[in-house]
Motif scaffolding. Structure first.
Motif, PDB file in Angstrom:
ATOM      1  N   GLU A   1      -1.032  -2.373  -7.759  1.00 13.20           N
ATOM      2  CA  GLU A   1      -2.401  -2.122  -7.265  1.00 13.20           C
ATOM      3  C   GLU A   1      -3.236  -3.404  -7.287  1.00 13.20           C
TER       4      GLU A   1
ATOM      5  N   THR B   1       2.835   0.084 -11.747  1.00 11.96           N
ATOM      6  CA  THR B   1       1.903   0.653 -10.771  1.00 11.96           C
ATOM      7  C   THR B   1       0.586  -0.122 -10.805  1.00 11.96           C
ATOM      8  N   GLU B   2       0.090  -0.371 -11.998  1.00 10.76           N
ATOM      9  CA  GLU B   2      -1.156  -1.117 -12.166  1.00 10.76           C
ATOM     10  C   GLU B   2      -1.028  -2.528 -11.566  1.00 10.76           C
TER      11      GLU B   2
ATOM     12  N   LYS C   1       1.856   6.086  -7.375  1.00 12.17           N
ATOM     13  CA  LYS C   1       0.798   6.957  -7.916  1.00 12.17           C
ATOM     14  C   LYS C   1       1.251   8.409  -7.980  1.00 12.17           C
TER      15      LYS C   1
ATOM     16  N   VAL D   1       2.206   1.589  -3.536  1.00 14.59           N
ATOM     17  CA  VAL D   1       1.179   2.104  -4.452  1.00 14.59           C
ATOM     18  C   VAL D   1       1.058   3.617  -4.306  1.00 14.59           C
TER      19      VAL D   1
ATOM     20  N   GLU E   1       0.827  -1.211   0.000  1.00 15.76           N
ATOM     21  CA  GLU E   1       0.000   0.000   0.000  1.00 15.76           C
ATOM     22  C   GLU E   1       0.861   1.261   0.000  1.00 15.76           C
TER      23      GLU E   1
END
Length: 84
Positions: free
Chosen positions: A32, A28-29, A19, A15, A12
């Protein structure tokens, strides 16, 4: 804190960092999606997902533009936690 909780918490943070610094990358995707999968998984599924993550994440990371220092540190921490 269990290994699963540690890994989810670290993911988390990663992420959040990604972001802010590179919001629209495959890495990043992927991170997530991994957070969501880990949070909602049973212990057995978590171990399977973790194994897949430790194999795939470094490959995906190599195709991503250079991560900043904080993101790199978080990623390294994740790999260490995953090996426990």
């Amino acid at each position: 804190m269990s290994t699963k909780e540690n890994i989810v918490a670290t993911l988390e943070k990663l992420v959040t960092e990604l972001k802010q610094t590179q919001p629209d990358t495959k890495f990043t995707e992927y991170i997530e999606e991994t957070v969501t999968a880990f949070k909602n998984s049973s212990d057995v599924d978590f171990k399977a997902e973790l194994h897949k993550f430790t194999n795939m994440a470094p490959v995906i990371k190599r195709t991503t533009p250079k991560l900043n220092q904080k993101a790199n540190e978080l990623f390294d921490k994740l790999q260490t936690l995953a090996q426990k």
